[in-house]
Structure formats: C-alpha cells, structure tokens
Design a protein around this motif. Structure first.
Motif, PDB file in Angstrom:
ATOM      1  N   ARG A  95      -5.914  -1.233 -17.665  1.00  0.00           N
ATOM      2  CA  ARG A  95      -4.576  -0.679 -18.352  1.00  0.00           C
ATOM      3  C   ARG A  95      -4.082  -0.029 -17.113  1.00  0.00           C
ATOM      4  NH1 ARG A  95      -4.233   4.283 -19.473  1.00  0.00           N
ATOM      5  NH2 ARG A  95      -6.318   4.687 -20.233  1.00  0.00           N
ATOM      6  N   LEU A  96      -4.981   1.051 -16.430  1.00  0.00           N
ATOM      7  CA  LEU A  96      -4.139   1.552 -15.389  1.00  0.00           C
ATOM      8  C   LEU A  96      -3.841   0.723 -14.472  1.00  0.00           C
ATOM      9  CD1 LEU A  96      -6.922   4.384 -15.000  1.00  0.00           C
ATOM     10  CD2 LEU A  96      -4.810   4.645 -15.992  1.00  0.00           C
ATOM     11  N   TYR A  97      -4.445  -0.463 -14.006  1.00  0.00           N
ATOM     12  CA  TYR A  97      -3.946  -1.255 -13.086  1.00  0.00           C
ATOM     13  C   TYR A  97      -2.694  -1.940 -13.387  1.00  0.00           C
ATOM     14  CZ  TYR A  97      -4.113  -5.372  -9.705  1.00  0.00           C
ATOM     15  OH  TYR A  97      -3.925  -6.210  -8.807  1.00  0.00           O
ATOM     16  N   ASP A  98      -2.570  -2.264 -14.635  1.00  0.00           N
ATOM     17  CA  ASP A  98      -1.396  -2.843 -15.101  1.00  0.00           C
ATOM     18  C   ASP A  98      -0.065  -1.879 -14.909  1.00  0.00           C
ATOM     19  OD1 ASP A  98      -2.768  -5.286 -15.498  1.00  0.00           O
ATOM     20  OD2 ASP A  98      -2.991  -4.672 -17.904  1.00  0.00           O
ATOM     21  N   GLU A  99      -0.426  -0.512 -14.861  1.00  0.00           N
ATOM     22  CA  GLU A  99       0.563   0.539 -14.605  1.00  0.00           C
ATOM     23  C   GLU A  99       1.017   0.520 -13.411  1.00  0.00           C
ATOM     24  OE1 GLU A  99      -1.132   3.847 -16.431  1.00  0.00           O
ATOM     25  OE2 GLU A  99      -1.047   3.323 -18.484  1.00  0.00           O
ATOM     26  N   LEU A 100       0.232   0.144 -12.458  1.00  0.00           N
ATOM     27  CA  LEU A 100       0.911   0.258 -11.076  1.00  0.00           C
ATOM     28  C   LEU A 100       1.949  -0.451 -10.797  1.00  0.00           C
ATOM     29  CD1 LEU A 100      -2.707   0.307  -9.118  1.00  0.00           C
ATOM     30  CD2 LEU A 100      -1.591   2.071  -9.903  1.00  0.00           C
ATOM     31  N   SER A 101       2.730  -0.179 -10.010  1.00  0.00           N
ATOM     32  CA  SER A 101       3.838  -0.888  -9.466  1.00  0.00           C
ATOM     33  C   SER A 101       3.397  -2.036  -8.427  1.00  0.00           C
ATOM     34  CB  SER A 101       4.786   0.011  -8.398  1.00  0.00           C
ATOM     35  OG  SER A 101       4.181   0.391  -7.163  1.00  0.00           O
ATOM     36  N   ALA A 102       4.199  -3.120  -8.279  1.00  0.00           N
ATOM     37  CA  ALA A 102       3.939  -4.135  -7.776  1.00  0.00           C
ATOM     38  C   ALA A 102       3.639  -3.923  -6.239  1.00  0.00           C
ATOM     39  CB  ALA A 102       5.261  -5.255  -7.485  1.00  0.00           C
ATOM     40  N   GLU A 103       4.365  -2.885  -5.519  1.00  0.00           N
ATOM     41  CA  GLU A 103       3.943  -2.427  -4.036  1.00  0.00           C
ATOM     42  C   GLU A 103       2.490  -1.778  -4.233  1.00  0.00           C
ATOM     43  OE1 GLU A 103       5.866   0.370  -0.784  1.00  0.00           O
ATOM     44  OE2 GLU A 103       7.015  -0.043  -2.626  1.00  0.00           O
ATOM     45  N   ASN A 104       2.179  -1.033  -5.241  1.00  0.00           N
ATOM     46  CA  ASN A 104       0.913  -0.441  -5.177  1.00  0.00           C
ATOM     47  C   ASN A 104      -0.253  -1.322  -5.444  1.00  0.00           C
ATOM     48  OD1 ASN A 104       1.920   2.100  -4.317  1.00  0.00           O
ATOM     49  ND2 ASN A 104       1.656   3.228  -6.331  1.00  0.00           N
ATOM     50  N   LYS A 105       0.132  -2.306  -6.132  1.00  0.00           N
ATOM     51  CA  LYS A 105      -1.037  -3.084  -6.563  1.00  0.00           C
ATOM     52  C   LYS A 105      -1.229  -4.152  -5.044  1.00  0.00           C
ATOM     53  CE  LYS A 105       0.007  -4.175 -11.470  1.00  0.00           C
ATOM     54  NZ  LYS A 105       0.480  -5.237 -12.526  1.00  0.00           N
ATOM     55  N   ALA A 106      -0.301  -4.487  -4.384  1.00  0.00           N
ATOM     56  CA  ALA A 106      -0.485  -5.208  -3.026  1.00  0.00           C
ATOM     57  C   ALA A 106      -1.090  -4.497  -2.300  1.00  0.00           C
ATOM     58  CB  ALA A 106       0.972  -5.502  -2.764  1.00  0.00           C
ATOM     59  N   LEU A 107      -0.668  -2.806  -1.994  1.00  0.00           N
ATOM     60  CA  LEU A 107      -1.430  -2.049  -1.173  1.00  0.00           C
ATOM     61  C   LEU A 107      -2.858  -1.831  -1.322  1.00  0.00           C
ATOM     62  CD1 LEU A 107      -1.426   0.204   0.873  1.00  0.00           C
ATOM     63  CD2 LEU A 107      -0.634   1.773  -0.902  1.00  0.00           C
ATOM     64  N   LEU A 108      -3.134  -1.908  -2.909  1.00  0.00           N
ATOM     65  CA  LEU A 108      -4.655  -1.543  -3.178  1.00  0.00           C
ATOM     66  C   LEU A 108      -5.389  -2.891  -2.775  1.00  0.00           C
ATOM     67  CD1 LEU A 108      -6.198   0.413  -4.831  1.00  0.00           C
ATOM     68  CD2 LEU A 108      -5.946  -0.736  -7.024  1.00  0.00           C
ATOM     69  N   LYS A 109      -4.734  -4.153  -2.930  1.00  0.00           N
ATOM     70  CA  LYS A 109      -5.600  -5.254  -2.492  1.00  0.00           C
ATOM     71  C   LYS A 109      -5.798  -5.310  -0.869  1.00  0.00           C
ATOM     72  CE  LYS A 109      -3.953  -8.392  -6.049  1.00  0.00           C
ATOM     73  NZ  LYS A 109      -3.194  -9.583  -6.292  1.00  0.00           N
ATOM     74  N   ILE A 110      -4.803  -4.668  -0.170  1.00  0.00           N
ATOM     75  CA  ILE A 110      -4.991  -4.480   1.517  1.00  0.00           C
ATOM     76  C   ILE A 110      -6.025  -3.524   1.625  1.00  0.00           C
ATOM     77  CG2 ILE A 110      -3.937  -3.977   3.614  1.00  0.00           C
ATOM     78  CD1 ILE A 110      -1.132  -4.893   2.193  1.00  0.00           C
ATOM     79  N   VAL A 111      -5.993  -2.296   0.777  1.00  0.00           N
ATOM     80  CA  VAL A 111      -7.005  -1.442   1.052  1.00  0.00           C
ATOM     81  C   VAL A 111      -8.443  -1.765   0.545  1.00  0.00           C
ATOM     82  CG1 VAL A 111      -7.769   0.988   0.265  1.00  0.00           C
ATOM     83  CG2 VAL A 111      -5.453   0.619   0.704  1.00  0.00           C
ATOM     84  N   ALA A 112      -8.288  -2.754  -0.373  1.00  0.00           N
ATOM     85  CA  ALA A 112      -9.621  -3.149  -0.986  1.00  0.00           C
ATOM     86  C   ALA A 112     -10.388  -4.065   0.309  1.00  0.00           C
ATOM     87  CB  ALA A 112      -9.771  -3.954  -2.107  1.00  0.00           C
ATOM     88  N   LEU A 113      -9.407  -4.946   0.989  1.00  0.00           N
ATOM     89  CA  LEU A 113      -9.849  -5.791   1.902  1.00  0.00           C
ATOM     90  C   LEU A 113     -10.489  -5.088   3.261  1.00  0.00           C
ATOM     91  CD1 LEU A 113     -10.306  -9.008   2.378  1.00  0.00           C
ATOM     92  CD2 LEU A 113      -7.780  -8.810   3.405  1.00  0.00           C
ATOM     93  N   MET A 114      -9.728  -3.933   3.387  1.00  0.00           N
ATOM     94  CA  MET A 114     -10.053  -3.189   4.736  1.00  0.00           C
ATOM     95  C   MET A 114     -10.905  -1.981   4.849  1.00  0.00           C
ATOM     96  SD  MET A 114      -6.274  -3.543   6.674  1.00  0.00           S
ATOM     97  CE  MET A 114      -6.964  -2.996   8.273  1.00  0.00           C
ATOM     98  N   HIS A 115     -11.145  -1.662   3.514  1.00  0.00           N
ATOM     99  CA  HIS A 115     -11.828  -0.216   3.260  1.00  0.00           C
ATOM    100  C   HIS A 115     -13.181  -0.005   4.324  1.00  0.00           C
ATOM    101  CE1 HIS A 115     -14.250  -2.179   0.465  1.00  0.00           C
ATOM    102  NE2 HIS A 115     -15.039  -1.164   0.352  1.00  0.00           N
ATOM    103  N   GLU A 116     -13.725  -1.222   4.687  1.00  0.00           N
ATOM    104  CA  GLU A 116     -14.942  -0.989   5.425  1.00  0.00           C
ATOM    105  C   GLU A 116     -14.813  -1.685   6.736  1.00  0.00           C
ATOM    106  OE1 GLU A 116     -17.146   0.633   4.541  1.00  0.00           O
ATOM    107  OE2 GLU A 116     -18.358   0.032   2.796  1.00  0.00           O
TER     108      GLU A 116
END
Length: 820
Positions: free
Chosen positions: A450-471
């Motif tokens: 539910r919280l993920y669905d509430e994110l803007s398209a920009e923040n969903k994309a950002l979260l994926k980039i962060v997930a890929l680069m966090h390590e």
C-alpha cells in the motif's frame, strides 16, 4: 607404483606445487597427463608379465586404453572418478580379455578412483546404443595407449553409436540443460561439478557439439574466438578450483572452511582490500555464469531445429514486439542472425516493449552481450533511466546484467559482479542488489504494498535505483560501518549523470547512507531511543516511508525465509513508531538526534575508527547517550569507548591541570555518590555522567582545587574504595526550592532539571536520593556558575516513575534535615 598411488590418491606436495606453478591454469591437462603416464606404465607392466621376452609391439596387442568423459577432455581434477575403457578384440591366442582384467586390477590397486569399462569391440555398439548415460560417457573419447589400429575400429563403432537414436540423444541432453528462457541466479555455495553452470554443463555442451565435426569449429560459427576462449578458460578454472578445494580437505562445493587454503594453492591475491576468499568465490561464480550462458547458447544455435516454435510463419511475424525482439509465450526472443547496431537503439527498443514481466531467451542474452560500446554517453544513460520508471523493470535489468551491459551503464557497480558476501547472504552483491528490485516489484506484504503504491512515479524509480546501488561501496572493500556513507557519495556523483533532480538526489543519498538503519534496529529492542535515532537520521516522513519499503526488499533479497511474520510485525512497529515520532518529538530532541547523526558520520570517517574490528565499531555506534555524542569530538568518543571495552568493572584516571579532574568507567550500581561525598571539600564545578553500553557509564568530575600528583595513587585507591562502598553517603542537605525542580516527560526518558544554590556535597546528595527513590540515571550534565548549580538529569521511565519523582521532589524540597 607407490609414487603413482600418492599422486592419484593423496593430496601430495607434488600436486600442490603443480597447482602453484600453473597458477590455477591448465591443471586438468597436467593431471590428465599424469594419469596417462600411470595407465601407460601399468600397461607396460602387464605386457611384460603376460609375454615376458616375447613381447609384441603395442599395436600388435588387440587392446587399447581410451579415456572417457572429463578425463578425455583433459580436464580432470584431483579426487575425480577416472573413467576409461579397455577395448579389446577377442582373438584366439592372445587372451585379450584376461589381459584387460589384469590391467584393470593393476589400476584399481593404484587408485580406487579408476572406473574401468571392459568391452569387446564387436559388442560395443549393442552395449551403448540403448544406454544414454553410458553412451554419453563414450561420446567424448581419447586414445591413451596400446593398439592404435584397434582405436580406429573403436572410433568407427562409436560413430555408428552416435548416429543410432541421435535425435533422442540430443533432445535428452538439451532437456537436461533447461531452462533456456532465463539465466539462473547463482548461489554463493554452488556445486562446481554438477550445479548450474558447473563443469558437467561444459562437458555436456562439448559432447553434443562433437557429434558432428569439431566442437570448436561448431562453436565458432556463432561466437568469437575471444568468447570461446572465455568458455574454455572458465572450465579450466573450475577444474583447478575443484582440485584445490579437494586437496585442502573439501569437495566440489564452496565451503568457507576450505576457501583460504584453496586460495593459496591457486595463488589468488588480495585486491581492493578484498579478502582472498571473496575473490575466489567471485572467480568461481564468474566461470560458472560463463559456462551456463555459453553452453546453452551454443546448443540453441547449433541445434535450432530442436527449439523450433510451433507457431505459423504469420504468427511469428505478428510476434515481433520491437526492434529485433519477438515476444512469444511471455519470453523475448531474438533471431540468431540479428546483429545489434548501437546500444541506444537497443535501449529504445527495450523501452518500446510492453510493460510486462517477460523473460529473455538465451539468444537475447548473447544479443545484449554482442553490443559494442566504446563509451556510454548521456543519451544512453537517459534511455537507461527510463527502464526504472516501468512497472516491470527487473527482467530487463537482469538481461542487461547477464548480457554484461548493466555495469557499463552503472559504472560504479562494475566491481560488484559476482562479489561474494557472507553472513547468510544467498547471492553475491550484484545479484542480491538486483533481487531487491524484484521484491520491490513483487511485494507480498499488504502494508508495504500500500505504501509503495502511494509513491510518485519518480520516487518509485528512485527507490529502484537506490535498491540497485545501496551496496555499491562494497566493491571498494569498505567496511559495513562506512560503506553506507561511501555509497551515498558514489550515488550522488552518479545521480548527476542520470540528471536526477536535487530533491531526488538528496533523498537517494539519505536512503543509501542509512539503508541498514531499520534492519539493525529491528534486531534489537524497539524503544524511543531507537525511534529517535531513526527519525533523526532520516529527516522526513517520505524518506521514512521509502526506507521502510527498501528494508522490506533488502530483507527478502538476503535469503529465503528471512522475512517472517514476526519480522514483518517488528518492522511495521518501528515504522509506525517513527511515523508517530515525527509528529510528537520535540525540536530539542530531534536536534539532539540530528547532531548525533552528524557526529556518527564524522566517526565513520575517522582513521582510528576504520582500523577497529567490526564488533568494536558496532559497540561504539550503539552507545546509548545522545548527549555524549554531542559533547565529545569523534576521537574522544572512540578513545572513551575503547577504554570502556577494556574495563571489566571499574577504571579511574586522574589529572590535575587547573583543578582536579577525575574520569571513571563504572557499571550501574557502583556508589558514585560516595565518591562525591569523599571529594566534597574540593568544590565540584562540573560533572558529566553518560551511559555507554552494557550498563557501563562514563563519569567525569571537575573540581576547582588542584591535587599534587604525588597524591594521585592514594586518591585513586580512595575513589575505588568509595565506589565499592555499599553504604549511603552522609552529606548535608542542600536548600532546594520547589520551583527550582522541573520535569519533562518523553516516551522512554524523563528530563529532570534542578537549578538551585550550590552547596558542598550537592551532587552526592542528589545521586543518593535517586537511589533512595529508585530513579535510574541514564545521563547527567552538571555545571556550577556563580554559586548556582544547573543540573540536567536524564532518567529512565518505567510504570512507577511519576510516583517516584513526586516523592523525590517532595523529599529534596522539604525544609528539614536529611534523616535516614
């Protein structure tokens, strides 16, 4: 024969020296030659025994010894089964079968690893024609010794065998190498022999490619010399690695206990501060990935008829999705003859595909791999960024990873490819990071979803980039205590190339810097201090929400089953507590937390901190007192914390420069009030008490009067005696008015402020009263200026705090003598 037995059956010094000399290359070929020598010597000994002075030439003996399987490929490792066939011709006068049996017995006494088949040449065809497994062994065959004339006859019989039921044979082995519509992720504990991408995959592929002509010639029809060399070198390293592991006491799987000795045998050296064990696993996984991809692609390319689609020509034309991509049965195919033009054209074709969770067939992976890029420019990076805005980006990113293009597009991540990480991680850094995106796109927790669905398209994309680069900083050998901060700096630089907005960049930096914060917090007790620490580092509700979602994906990607119902509940409790904290936390408390967060970042950069063990770093960053972090410099915090770690119960340091200074490490319950009472004649100017960890406190007392250094020893002895005293300090009661005592309540702690006229023994009296009324002190800050003492005490709250505080206040503000 004794020397031969040692070479084949025990991890002898000769084998270790050979592996060291070869530096991990071509050990299989070396060891195969050693085995060949043993077989030849055994044959000569048997021939001498059977014929004595009437020995015929080798070619006149109606028998030949032939290597099979991986031994035939000259890629056999130490400890492997040694498959060979003694093929004989039943000619009267030679007793060839008896000779073969004698030779088999001789070899078995040398090593139990010899697995010998004895076959009469005329029975070879009927023996193999219906036994696929046995036929598979014989499909790769190499001459060792004895009759070359008989070897030619055996080759002719084997050619007949290969033609018999050929299609069924090919189908069987093609099916054994499924899937072809996905390159599987590699566990960090693979089976190097029979696992996915293991040596048996290489052997199976070469066996089928050898069915018609030369395996190399058939391979080079579809891949380059460089790629074929990569394929062969990968098999050579796996063979050498298996031998090194066995010689070290292990087997064909990656076990941590045998990695270091195997690394020494293979001469793997530290690189970028990375442990040799990490580098050995990385090299093994790289070899397995190449074998997995090339073996399946070469079979798909050489045996295309066995993969033929059942769709009509018209439907195949209609399946064209974009560019060279065809979408059939939820899988993207690429024609074998298709040649990618430029990376930007391929990325545009990818972005034009429908937004569905489709996989990429093996020839599409090689299609990506064959994209030639001299330099990745801004237009390609911006086209790449669009992939993260898709609802389903995981499979595209995985295809780019498997096709060796992903880390050209994210240059800072290139060293994470197959970079091993231990401590319960299932996958290496690159594939684990990619799996974080998979779990973002396949959320199973309804609250997180539910919280993920509430994110803007920009923040969903950002979260994926962060997930890929966090390590990303793990690729540079950074420690767990600093890689979040280093990774944030790397992300900030890369974000500018992707042209992310300043807001998104700042948010991404915050998430990467603190990506482990919630995960660490849920492993301990969820309390107000943890919550305050969390919101102080995060800074906004939106960042908190995204960190919660990111933590969900991180935990799920770490290993199967880690995200349990209990963990889900704990994580949600922490999130909701922090969310409420943003609304209820005072500006002062939040300011303290943010000041601590800044100081933690300074500590993580400190050279002395970087040299500490992981456990020491963790204990320093777990210090409970925020005020302690605010008060002291990074170097001071590190030194005091290390002093506390070394101290079992009590430790005292004394100096006397511009007044006596006493510093102590004590555990809760030791009689600090008695110390204050004993030193009350020296006029206390300043006092600090900070809770560190494990019920240990740092206490600092500053007095107006000085003490000669000659008296330090007796003074220290007196302080320790006072700390151990079980009695209550006897001091005069100071005058404290009711309006000079106040209290602020928090969730876990209460702040008691006392601003009163100073008197000798004031602090000894207050600490004794805390003990009397069961008020547990966490931190204290006391200062005396112009005969007034300003005291701040942080007290742990419990169910009886308000009652105990009321009694405490009433007691200390009564106008009467202190009576026991």
């Amino acid at each position: 024969m004794q020397k031969q037995s040692l070479v084949l059956s025990a991890p002898s010094d000769a084998l270790k020296k050979a592996l060291l000399r070869l530096n991990g290359h071509n050990f299989g070929a070396y060891f195969s030659k050693e085995i060949d020598r043993v077989v030849k010597d055994a044959f000569k000994a048997c021939k001498k025994d059977f014929f004595d002075t009437y020995e015929p030439s080798d070619d006149e003996v109606p028998l030949c010894a032939l290597a099979l399987s991986n031994y035939a490929l000259s890629e056999i490792g130490f400890g492997c089964n040694i498959s060979l066939v003694l093929c004989y011709k039943d000619i009267r006068g030679y007793n060839a079968r008896d000779f073969a049996i004698a030779l088999e017995e001789s070899l078995s006494t040398i090593s139990s690893n010899f697995k010998v088949h004895i076959l009469e040449i005329s029975r070879l065809f009927n023996t193999l024609r219906h036994d696929i497994e046995l036929k598979s062994k014989f499909c790769t065959m190499r001459y060792i010794c004895a009759s070359k004339r008989l070897y030619k006859e055996a080759k002719a019989e084997l050619a007949r065998v290969k033609e018999q039921g050929k299609d069924e044979f090919i189908k069987y082995h093609i099916n054994e190498l499924k899937p072809y519509d996905d390159v599987l992720l590699l566990s960090q504990k693979p089976d190097l022999k029979s696992g996915y991408g293991g040596f048996f995959d290489y052997e199976r592929a070469l066996m089928l490619l050898n069915l018609e002509g030369s395996a190399k010639e058939n391979a080079l029809k579809f891949i380059s010399e460089k790629e074929y060399s990569e394929f062969v070198l990968a098999s050579e390293f796996l063979s050498s690695c298996m031998s090194a592991l066995r010689i070290s006491g292990g087997n064909d799987s990656i076990e941590s206990a045998f990695l270091e000795p195997a690394s020494k045998i293979l001469r793997i050296k530290e690189k970028r501060e990375l442990d040799v064990r990490v580098l050995l696993v990385a090299k093994a996984l790289t070899s397995m990935q190449r074998i997995a991809v090339y073996s399946r692609y070469l079979l798909k390319a050489n045996f295309a008829l066995f993969f033929k689609s059942k769709l009509s020509f018209a439907k195949l034309r209609g399946a064209k999705a974009s560019g060279d991509f065809y979408l059939i049965d939820n899988t993207i195919f690429t024609p074998l003859h298709a040649k990618p033009k430029t990376l930007i054209s391929v990325l545009k074709s990818v972005n034009a595909l429908s937004d569905e969770p489709f996989k990429f067939h093996i020839e599409s992976i090689l299609y990506f791999k064959h994209i030639s890029v001299a330099k990745y420019d801004s237009s390609e990076l911006l086209a790449f960024k669009k992939i993260f805005y898709r609802k389903h980006s995981f499979w595209i990113l995985k295809a780019l990873l498997d096709g060796e293009q992903l880390f050209g597009l994210i240059k800072p991540m290139e060293h994470t490819r197959h970079l091993a990480q231990f401590d319960n991680y299932k996958f290496s850094v690159d594939e684990y990071s990619l799996m974080c995106i998979y779990h973002l796109e396949n959320i199973q927790d309804s609250n997180v979803g539910r919280l993920y669905d509430e994110l803007s398209a920009e923040n969903k994309a950002l979260l994926k980039i962060v997930a890929l680069m966090h390590e990303v900083a793990k690729s540079q050998g950074k420690t767990s205590a600093t890689h979040g901060l280093q990774g944030a700096n790397i992300f900030r630089s890369y974000a500018s190339k992707l042209e992310l907005s300043q807001t998104s960049t700042a948010l991404g930096v915050t998430l990467i810097k603190n990506h482990s914060l919630m995960n660490k917090a849920i492993k301990g007790e969820i309390n107000a201090q943890n919550t305050l620490n969390l919101i102080s580092h995060i800074g906004s509700v939106e960042a908190l929400k995204m960190l919660y979602i990111l933590t969900y994906s991180i935990v799920n990607a770490t290993n199967d089953g880690f995200y349990s119902s209990t963990m889900a509940s704990t994580l949600r409790e922490l999130y909701e507590g922090a969310l409420a904290g943003f609304k209820s936390t005072s500006d002062e408390s939040l300011g303290e937390g943010r000041a601590r967060a800044k100081k933690e970042n300074l500590i993580k950069k400190n050279s002395a901190f970087l040299e500490l063990s992981a456990e020491q770093k963790s204990r320093i960053l777990s210090i409970i007192s925020n005020l302690f972090f605010i008060k002291y410099k990074a170097s001071g915090i590190i030194n005091i914390a290390l002093w506390a770690m070394e101290c079992a119960n009590i430790s005292v340091k004394i100096s006397s420069d511009e007044g006596l200074s006493v510093e102590m490490i004590v555990r809760r319950g030791w009689n600090v009030s008695m110390v204050l009472s004993k030193l009350s004649k020296l006029d206390l100017e300043y006092m600090e008490i900070f809770e560190l960890f494990e019920n240990k406190f740092f206490v600092k007392l500053k007095y107006a009067k000085s003490v000669e250094s000659a008296k330090f020893a007796s003074l220290e002895s007196g302080i320790i005696t006072a700390l151990c005293d079980k009695g209550e300090a006897s001091v005069s009661r100071p005058v404290i008015l009711p309006n000079e005592v106040s209290c602020e309540l928090g969730d876990e702690y209460a702040k008691i402020n006392i601003n009163a006229k100073d008197s000798r023994g004031f602090m000894a009296y207050i600490l004794a009263c805390f003990e009397r009324f069961s008020l547990r002190l966490a931190n204290a800050r006391i200062q005396t200026i112009k005969n007034r003492t300003r005291n701040l005490y942080l007290i742990e709250k419990d169910s009886s705090f308000e009652r105990n505080f009321a009694l405490f206040k009433e007691y200390i503000t009564k106008d009467e003598k202190c009576v026991e």
